[in-house]
Design a protein around this motif. Structure first.
Motif, PDB file in Angstrom:
ATOM      1  N   ILE A  83       0.981  -1.190  -0.032  1.00  0.00           N
ATOM      2  CA  ILE A  83       0.084   0.096  -0.041  1.00  0.00           C
ATOM      3  C   ILE A  83       0.737   1.158  -0.043  1.00  0.00           C
ATOM      4  CG2 ILE A  83      -1.878   1.296   1.131  1.00  0.00           C
ATOM      5  CD1 ILE A  83      -2.612  -1.703   0.067  1.00  0.00           C
ATOM      6  N   SER A  84       1.970   1.143   0.664  1.00  0.00           N
ATOM      7  CA  SER A  84       2.685   2.280   0.757  1.00  0.00           C
ATOM      8  C   SER A  84       3.546   2.896  -0.632  1.00  0.00           C
ATOM      9  CB  SER A  84       3.808   2.362   2.013  1.00  0.00           C
ATOM     10  OG  SER A  84       4.601   1.173   1.527  1.00  0.00           O
ATOM     11  N   GLY A  85       3.653   1.583  -1.378  1.00  0.00           N
ATOM     12  CA  GLY A  85       4.283   1.767  -2.499  1.00  0.00           C
ATOM     13  C   GLY A  85       3.282   2.582  -3.768  1.00  0.00           C
ATOM     14  N   ILE A  86       2.047   2.732  -3.498  1.00  0.00           N
ATOM     15  CA  ILE A  86       1.257   3.152  -4.658  1.00  0.00           C
ATOM     16  C   ILE A  86       1.201   4.643  -4.899  1.00  0.00           C
ATOM     17  CG2 ILE A  86      -1.219   3.228  -5.402  1.00  0.00           C
ATOM     18  CD1 ILE A  86      -1.709   0.804  -3.895  1.00  0.00           C
ATOM     19  N   GLU A  87       1.764   4.959  -6.016  1.00  0.00           N
ATOM     20  CA  GLU A  87       1.986   6.382  -6.464  1.00  0.00           C
ATOM     21  C   GLU A  87       1.322   6.627  -7.879  1.00  0.00           C
ATOM     22  OE1 GLU A  87       6.038   7.678  -6.792  1.00  0.00           O
ATOM     23  OE2 GLU A  87       6.875   6.579  -4.922  1.00  0.00           O
ATOM     24  N   TYR A  88       0.961   7.817  -8.052  1.00  0.00           N
ATOM     25  CA  TYR A  88       0.203   8.092  -9.342  1.00  0.00           C
ATOM     26  C   TYR A  88       1.090   7.797 -10.547  1.00  0.00           C
ATOM     27  CZ  TYR A  88      -3.009  10.255 -12.363  1.00  0.00           C
ATOM     28  OH  TYR A  88      -4.141  10.400 -13.569  1.00  0.00           O
ATOM     29  N   ASN A  89       0.485   7.076 -11.495  1.00  0.00           N
ATOM     30  CA  ASN A  89       0.999   7.031 -12.839  1.00  0.00           C
ATOM     31  C   ASN A  89       2.317   6.238 -12.635  1.00  0.00           C
ATOM     32  OD1 ASN A  89       1.049   6.933 -15.716  1.00  0.00           O
ATOM     33  ND2 ASN A  89       2.142   8.912 -15.751  1.00  0.00           N
ATOM     34  N   LYS A  90       2.358   5.247 -11.655  1.00  0.00           N
ATOM     35  CA  LYS A  90       3.647   4.284 -11.652  1.00  0.00           C
ATOM     36  C   LYS A  90       3.239   2.897 -11.590  1.00  0.00           C
ATOM     37  CE  LYS A  90       7.461   3.306  -8.549  1.00  0.00           C
ATOM     38  NZ  LYS A  90       8.101   3.610  -7.230  1.00  0.00           N
ATOM     39  N   LEU A  91       3.652   2.282 -12.753  1.00  0.00           N
ATOM     40  CA  LEU A  91       3.318   0.743 -12.616  1.00  0.00           C
ATOM     41  C   LEU A  91       4.306  -0.125 -11.746  1.00  0.00           C
ATOM     42  CD1 LEU A  91       1.625  -0.941 -14.658  1.00  0.00           C
ATOM     43  CD2 LEU A  91       3.688  -1.471 -15.943  1.00  0.00           C
ATOM     44  N   ILE A  92       3.426  -0.759 -10.794  1.00  0.00           N
ATOM     45  CA  ILE A  92       4.192  -1.400  -9.940  1.00  0.00           C
ATOM     46  C   ILE A  92       3.808  -3.201 -10.028  1.00  0.00           C
ATOM     47  CG2 ILE A  92       4.483   0.288  -8.127  1.00  0.00           C
ATOM     48  CD1 ILE A  92       2.053  -0.825  -6.921  1.00  0.00           C
ATOM     49  N   LYS A  93       4.773  -3.934  -9.839  1.00  0.00           N
ATOM     50  CA  LYS A  93       4.380  -5.265  -9.778  1.00  0.00           C
ATOM     51  C   LYS A  93       4.107  -5.907  -8.596  1.00  0.00           C
ATOM     52  CE  LYS A  93       6.212  -6.506 -14.171  1.00  0.00           C
ATOM     53  NZ  LYS A  93       5.479  -7.322 -15.159  1.00  0.00           N
ATOM     54  N   SER A  94       3.142  -7.035  -8.683  1.00  0.00           N
ATOM     55  CA  SER A  94       2.581  -7.817  -7.541  1.00  0.00           C
ATOM     56  C   SER A  94       3.687  -8.544  -6.756  1.00  0.00           C
ATOM     57  CB  SER A  94       1.188  -8.661  -7.994  1.00  0.00           C
ATOM     58  OG  SER A  94       1.061  -9.526  -6.886  1.00  0.00           O
ATOM     59  N   SER A  95       3.704  -8.579  -5.696  1.00  0.00           N
ATOM     60  CA  SER A  95       4.818  -9.550  -5.132  1.00  0.00           C
ATOM     61  C   SER A  95       4.076 -11.014  -4.728  1.00  0.00           C
ATOM     62  CB  SER A  95       5.038  -8.919  -3.646  1.00  0.00           C
ATOM     63  OG  SER A  95       3.859  -8.872  -2.835  1.00  0.00           O
ATOM     64  N   LYS A  96       2.776 -10.999  -5.090  1.00  0.00           N
ATOM     65  CA  LYS A  96       2.112 -12.474  -4.980  1.00  0.00           C
ATOM     66  C   LYS A  96       1.979 -13.078  -6.397  1.00  0.00           C
ATOM     67  CE  LYS A  96      -1.905 -13.846  -2.490  1.00  0.00           C
ATOM     68  NZ  LYS A  96      -3.129 -13.492  -1.720  1.00  0.00           N
ATOM     69  N   TYR A  97       1.682 -12.431  -7.514  1.00  0.00           N
ATOM     70  CA  TYR A  97       1.350 -12.925  -8.732  1.00  0.00           C
ATOM     71  C   TYR A  97       2.383 -12.360  -9.714  1.00  0.00           C
ATOM     72  CZ  TYR A  97      -2.808 -14.122  -6.188  1.00  0.00           C
ATOM     73  OH  TYR A  97      -3.697 -14.297  -5.216  1.00  0.00           O
ATOM     74  N   PRO A  98       3.178 -13.158 -10.554  1.00  0.00           N
ATOM     75  CA  PRO A  98       4.184 -12.620 -11.449  1.00  0.00           C
ATOM     76  C   PRO A  98       3.470 -12.121 -12.604  1.00  0.00           C
ATOM     77  CG  PRO A  98       4.181 -15.076 -11.437  1.00  0.00           C
ATOM     78  CD  PRO A  98       3.134 -14.453 -10.312  1.00  0.00           C
ATOM     79  N   ASN A  99       2.105 -12.387 -12.921  1.00  0.00           N
ATOM     80  CA  ASN A  99       1.497 -11.881 -14.069  1.00  0.00           C
ATOM     81  C   ASN A  99       0.633 -10.527 -13.997  1.00  0.00           C
ATOM     82  OD1 ASN A  99       0.037 -13.817 -12.786  1.00  0.00           O
ATOM     83  ND2 ASN A  99      -1.156 -14.410 -14.543  1.00  0.00           N
ATOM     84  N   LEU A 100       0.538 -10.076 -12.703  1.00  0.00           N
ATOM     85  CA  LEU A 100      -0.023  -9.056 -12.279  1.00  0.00           C
ATOM     86  C   LEU A 100       0.706  -7.909 -11.974  1.00  0.00           C
ATOM     87  CD1 LEU A 100      -3.083  -7.947 -11.637  1.00  0.00           C
ATOM     88  CD2 LEU A 100      -2.935  -8.989  -9.381  1.00  0.00           C
ATOM     89  N   SER A 101       0.080  -6.705 -12.596  1.00  0.00           N
ATOM     90  CA  SER A 101       0.742  -5.278 -12.158  1.00  0.00           C
ATOM     91  C   SER A 101      -0.481  -4.416 -11.957  1.00  0.00           C
ATOM     92  CB  SER A 101       1.630  -4.839 -13.241  1.00  0.00           C
ATOM     93  OG  SER A 101       2.604  -5.694 -13.727  1.00  0.00           O
ATOM     94  N   PHE A 102       0.058  -3.067 -11.313  1.00  0.00           N
ATOM     95  CA  PHE A 102      -1.041  -2.111 -11.055  1.00  0.00           C
ATOM     96  C   PHE A 102      -0.440  -0.537 -11.093  1.00  0.00           C
ATOM     97  CE2 PHE A 102      -2.696   1.032  -7.797  1.00  0.00           C
ATOM     98  CZ  PHE A 102      -4.014   1.040  -8.069  1.00  0.00           C
ATOM     99  N   ILE A 103      -1.461  -0.098 -11.864  1.00  0.00           N
ATOM    100  CA  ILE A 103      -1.186   1.472 -11.919  1.00  0.00           C
ATOM    101  C   ILE A 103      -2.234   2.245 -11.417  1.00  0.00           C
ATOM    102  CG2 ILE A 103      -2.068   1.638 -14.283  1.00  0.00           C
ATOM    103  CD1 ILE A 103       0.192   3.357 -14.931  1.00  0.00           C
ATOM    104  N   LYS A 104      -2.109   3.390 -10.623  1.00  0.00           N
ATOM    105  CA  LYS A 104      -2.878   4.084  -9.990  1.00  0.00           C
ATOM    106  C   LYS A 104      -3.225   5.503 -11.273  1.00  0.00           C
ATOM    107  CE  LYS A 104      -4.233   7.287  -6.342  1.00  0.00           C
ATOM    108  NZ  LYS A 104      -3.882   7.623  -4.944  1.00  0.00           N
ATOM    109  N   LEU A 105      -4.451   5.456 -11.981  1.00  0.00           N
ATOM    110  CA  LEU A 105      -4.616   6.471 -12.985  1.00  0.00           C
ATOM    111  C   LEU A 105      -5.853   6.777 -12.942  1.00  0.00           C
ATOM    112  CD1 LEU A 105      -2.748   5.496 -16.283  1.00  0.00           C
ATOM    113  CD2 LEU A 105      -2.489   7.465 -15.043  1.00  0.00           C
TER     114      LEU A 105
END
Length: 350
Positions: free
Chosen positions: A53-75
């Motif tokens: 949760i602490s690593g979520i920044e706007y417009n920054k793609l982050i990788k899941s530590s749990k699933y290698p095929n999942l990423s997230f971006i706050k937009l």
């Protein structure tokens, strides 16, 4: 497939992604994490997907530590420039657009939010699908589009020209916009009219969450239309099953479509609309009784008239979904309510 799922921190998006990641698909989830309801729940969903949760920044793609095929971006969907950059960089095959400003009653007090997210934001998605060769756009519509219609079950073959909330109007608008892009640019689009989705990690503004919380806190629950309400409650796993089946099968133009007698749910364009519901309406008072039984507590009931924007009954005709995809809802209301209450007790340490 490489799939963009918008609204990943939302109720349906979270559960959908947790099913998709079990396949070989590569998933990028997008969400703005707005404060329409308690963001603790949204962050809890993201945490369960392996995002710090602490690593979520706007417009920054982050990788899941749990699933290698999942990423997230706050937009934000209305952020046309950065959304377009995302499409350009990631080369998606498909888009599942579940991000939207939800809620019927909230649209009475904050209509601009629905124009911004549900219409302007959806246009951003359509334009990117157009310019970046998306093979299929699946998007969330709503049973709310049926508005003043009284003929039941609600069928996608009936016109829906009399919405009773701006939320419903925005969803009807999405369907019209999608058809335009399917017709002009050949983009396969499928709209899904969801019917009262419920289950674990559900939204706090929905009846099951509101009733459970109030009963446990010995507070009264407001029951509208003096209890004479019916809803086609649909469990989240049945909704996800339908989304995946539909998304895996992009529509083609209906060659039998008759412009002299136009059938609303299809077209000569690669365009389709489906209802996704349980097709078994439940009386609201029966729903409350089941919650009481699972909690082991009686509700304090405050009977009120129907609210502006509400409809007294919903009932989905899912014939097309059954015929095309052998769609079969599996979870009973009793089982679904129990699953939600078990989650609620665990999440809030009750």
């Amino acid at each position: 497939m490489k799939i963009l799922v918008t609204g990943i921190a939302g109720f349906i998006g979270y559960h959908l992604v947790n099913s998709l990641i079990k396949r070989d698909d590569e998933i990028i989830g997008l969400d703005i994490i707005n404060d329409y309801y308690d963001v603790t729940i949204k962050y809890g969903r993201l945490k369960n997907c392996g995002f710090a949760i602490s690593g979520i920044e706007y417009n920054k793609l982050i990788k899941s530590s749990k699933y290698p095929n999942l990423s997230f971006i706050k937009l934000n969907l209305e952020d046309k420039k950065n959304i377009e950059n995302l499409f350009k960089q990631e080369n998606f095959d498909q888009v599942i657009n579940l991000a939207a400003q939800a809620g019927v009653r909230y649209s009475l007090v904050n209509p601009q939010a629905y124009i911004d997210s549900n219409i302007t934001g959806f246009l951003t998605i359509l334009e990117c699908c157009r310019h970046y060769s998306i093979k299929h756009l699946t998007y969330a519509s709503s049973s709310s589009v049926y508005g003043l219609n009284e003929k039941q079950p609600f069928s996608t073959k009936d016109n829906v020209d009399h919405p009773v909330s701006l939320y419903a109007s925005s969803k009807k608008c999405n369907e019209l916009m999608a058809h335009t892009y399917s017709h002009l640019f050949g983009i396969p689009t499928t709209g899904l009219r969801f019917f009262t989705v419920y289950g674990p990690w559900g939204r706090p503004d929905m009846a099951l969450f509101i009733f459970t919380k109030a009963i446990l806190e010995n507070k009264p629950i407001d029951v509208y239309n003096y209890g004479k309400m019916q809803r086609d409650f649909t469990y989240i796993s049945d909704i996800v099953q339908g989304i995946i089946k539909v998304n895996d099968n992009p529509p083609e133009g209906n060659q039998n479509w008759n412009p002299n007698n136009p059938e609303p749910s299809s077209s000569t364009a690669p365009y389709k609309i489906y209802n996704i519901g349980n097709s078994k309406p439940v009386e609201l008072m029966s729903f409350v009784k089941t919650i009481e039984e699972e909690l082991g507590k009686k509700a304090i009931i405050n009977l009120l008239p129907i609210q502006p924007g509400d409809v007294p009954s919903t009932y989905a005709d899912v014939t097309d979904l059954i015929e095309n995809f052998n769609y079969k809802p599996q979870v009973s209301v009793k089982e679904g309510i129990k699953n939600f209450i078990d989650w609620y007790r665990n999440f809030y340490s009750i």
